[in-house]
Design an enzyme around this catalytic site. Structure first.
Site, PDB file in Angstrom:
ATOM      1  N   HIS A  65       0.812  -1.215   0.000  1.00 21.99           N
ATOM      2  CA  HIS A  65       0.000   0.000   0.000  1.00 21.99           C
ATOM      3  C   HIS A  65       0.851   1.273   0.000  1.00 21.99           C
ATOM      4  O   HIS A  65       0.354   2.341  -0.350  1.00 21.99           O
ATOM      5  CB  HIS A  65      -0.964   0.002   1.186  1.00 21.99           C
ATOM      6  CG  HIS A  65      -2.053  -1.018   1.072  1.00 21.99           C
ATOM      7  ND1 HIS A  65      -2.984  -0.996   0.055  1.00 21.99           N
ATOM      8  CD2 HIS A  65      -2.359  -2.101   1.827  1.00 21.99           C
ATOM      9  CE1 HIS A  65      -3.825  -2.017   0.198  1.00 21.99           C
ATOM     10  NE2 HIS A  65      -3.460  -2.702   1.251  1.00 21.99           N
ATOM     11  N   ARG A 106       7.016  -5.915   3.107  1.00 17.50           N
ATOM     12  CA  ARG A 106       5.739  -6.455   2.623  1.00 17.50           C
ATOM     13  C   ARG A 106       5.661  -6.247   1.112  1.00 17.50           C
ATOM     14  O   ARG A 106       5.728  -5.124   0.616  1.00 17.50           O
ATOM     15  CB  ARG A 106       4.544  -5.781   3.295  1.00 17.50           C
ATOM     16  CG  ARG A 106       3.226  -6.353   2.755  1.00 17.50           C
ATOM     17  CD  ARG A 106       2.036  -6.067   3.624  1.00 17.50           C
ATOM     18  NE  ARG A 106       1.570  -4.691   3.533  1.00 17.50           N
ATOM     19  CZ  ARG A 106       0.384  -4.283   3.997  1.00 17.50           C
ATOM     20  NH1 ARG A 106      -0.430  -5.151   4.576  1.00 17.50           N
ATOM     21  NH2 ARG A 106       0.025  -3.027   3.897  1.00 17.50           N
ATOM     22  N   ASP A 113      16.878 -11.176  -3.477  1.00 20.36           N
ATOM     23  CA  ASP A 113      18.196 -10.867  -4.039  1.00 20.36           C
ATOM     24  C   ASP A 113      18.723  -9.506  -3.597  1.00 20.36           C
ATOM     25  O   ASP A 113      19.939  -9.320  -3.452  1.00 20.36           O
ATOM     26  CB  ASP A 113      18.158 -10.932  -5.569  1.00 20.36           C
ATOM     27  CG  ASP A 113      18.223 -12.355  -6.108  1.00 20.36           C
ATOM     28  OD1 ASP A 113      18.403 -13.295  -5.299  1.00 20.36           O
ATOM     29  OD2 ASP A 113      18.102 -12.533  -7.335  1.00 20.36           O
ATOM     30  N   GLU A 138      -6.248 -12.542   5.887  1.00 21.35           N
ATOM     31  CA  GLU A 138      -7.068 -11.325   5.946  1.00 21.35           C
ATOM     32  C   GLU A 138      -8.373 -11.465   5.167  1.00 21.35           C
ATOM     33  O   GLU A 138      -8.898 -10.484   4.640  1.00 21.35           O
ATOM     34  CB  GLU A 138      -6.255 -10.130   5.449  1.00 21.35           C
ATOM     35  CG  GLU A 138      -5.481 -10.382   4.165  1.00 21.35           C
ATOM     36  CD  GLU A 138      -4.505  -9.270   3.839  1.00 21.35           C
ATOM     37  OE1 GLU A 138      -4.642  -8.159   4.387  1.00 21.35           O
ATOM     38  OE2 GLU A 138      -3.604  -9.499   3.012  1.00 21.35           O
ATOM     39  N   ASP A 167      -8.594  -5.618   5.914  1.00 15.69           N
ATOM     40  CA  ASP A 167      -9.188  -6.477   4.894  1.00 15.69           C
ATOM     41  C   ASP A 167     -10.063  -7.552   5.512  1.00 15.69           C
ATOM     42  O   ASP A 167     -11.082  -7.953   4.931  1.00 15.69           O
ATOM     43  CB  ASP A 167      -8.089  -7.115   4.034  1.00 15.69           C
ATOM     44  CG  ASP A 167      -7.565  -6.159   2.980  1.00 15.69           C
ATOM     45  OD1 ASP A 167      -8.363  -5.662   2.175  1.00 15.69           O
ATOM     46  OD2 ASP A 167      -6.350  -5.905   2.960  1.00 15.69           O
TER      47      ASP A 167
END
Length: 270
Positions: free
Chosen positions: A49, A74, A88, A153, A179
């Protein structure tokens, strides 16, 4: 050769130690470093987000690397190619949104492991994670230091939460209250009794697996309740909400005739 990077956050969760964190969604290495200098146990860099992309996350990982707080990233989705790239660049703890089934969880674990245990592409010579092949044994040992957190969620995720937590390679299950509230028919109301009850049930279910549960709660009383209930990793604020509150509070002191922005932390959509 470089020293093998250790994941202190993963070890803390495995040992049952609670970890208090802060959400960073401003997508800026300077503000991320300011947050890191506060020395929370963990700092979530939000690419779902928050307006982040791979280079921005890399710059934030570099900015916070010298501090004691552990960077959790996230991702926007759980796509294997994306997971490969974030690993990576040196992210060792990933949080993946919207995980609903055992198959989802198993596929995510495979995406974090090199063959024959998984499907992660081998590019360590080009990777910050291996210090460009200066870390001895990185390919064979990297999975030991990768911490995989999955978000439950949705109503379907709730039904499968315990089974998801039991998947080998899943280190923790993070409950996404916004959510989840929407999925249960209470959009924007994370404090609804049905939502709170569902959260309590899933925390209890996860605890039975021996895995860690996590959540965010920007209301202090609610955050303390979750910590008291044994939730292991709790985010107690975000750079965005803290900035909004401080700015609005300051403005209200000098321009009191304008209405102060409502506290929308319960509807933050994190």
């Amino acid at each position: 050769m470089s020293q093998f990077p250790k994941n202190s956050f993963k070890k803390a969760l495995a040992a049952g130690r609670q970890q208090v964190g802060l959400w960073a969604a401003l997508a800026n290495p300077y503000t991320a470093e300011i947050c890191a200098a506060a020395n929370f146990d963990w700092l979530l860099l939000d690419a779902e987000h928050g307006p982040n992309d791979l280079p921005l996350i890399l710059s934030q990982l570099q900015a916070v690397a010298s501090y004691g707080t552990h960077a959790v990233v996230r991702l926007p989705t759980g796509e294997a190619d994306l997971i490969k790239q974030y690993l990576d660049i040196g992210a060792t703890t990933l949080m993946i949104p919207m995980v609903e089934t055992i198959v989802d969880a198993e596929n995510l674990v495979k995406a974090t492991r090199y063959p024959p245990l998984g499907i992660r592409g081998v590019g360590s010579a080009l990777a910050r994670a291996s210090r460009w092949n200066r870390v001895s044994g990185y390919l064979s040992r990297s999975a030991d230091e990768i911490c995989l957190l999955v978000q439950v969620e949705s109503r379907r995720g709730l039904e499968n939460a315990q089974a998801i937590a039991r998947v080998d390679g899943i280190d923790g299950v993070f409950i996404g209250p916004s959510d989840l509230a929407a999925s249960l028919g209470h959009l924007g109301n994370t404090g609804h009794a049905e939502v709170e009850h569902a959260i309590d049930l899933v925390v209890s279910a996860i605890a039975k697996t021996g895995k860690a549960s996590g959540i965010l709660a920007f209301d202090e009383a609610r955050a303390r309740r979750y910590l008291g209930c044994g939730v292991q990793f709790v985010a107690v604020g975000s750079d965005v909400s803290l900035l909004v509150r401080a700015i609005d509070g300051l403005r209200a002191k000098f321009i009191p005739n304008l209405p102060l922005s409502a506290d929308r932390s319960a509807e933050a959509g994190y």
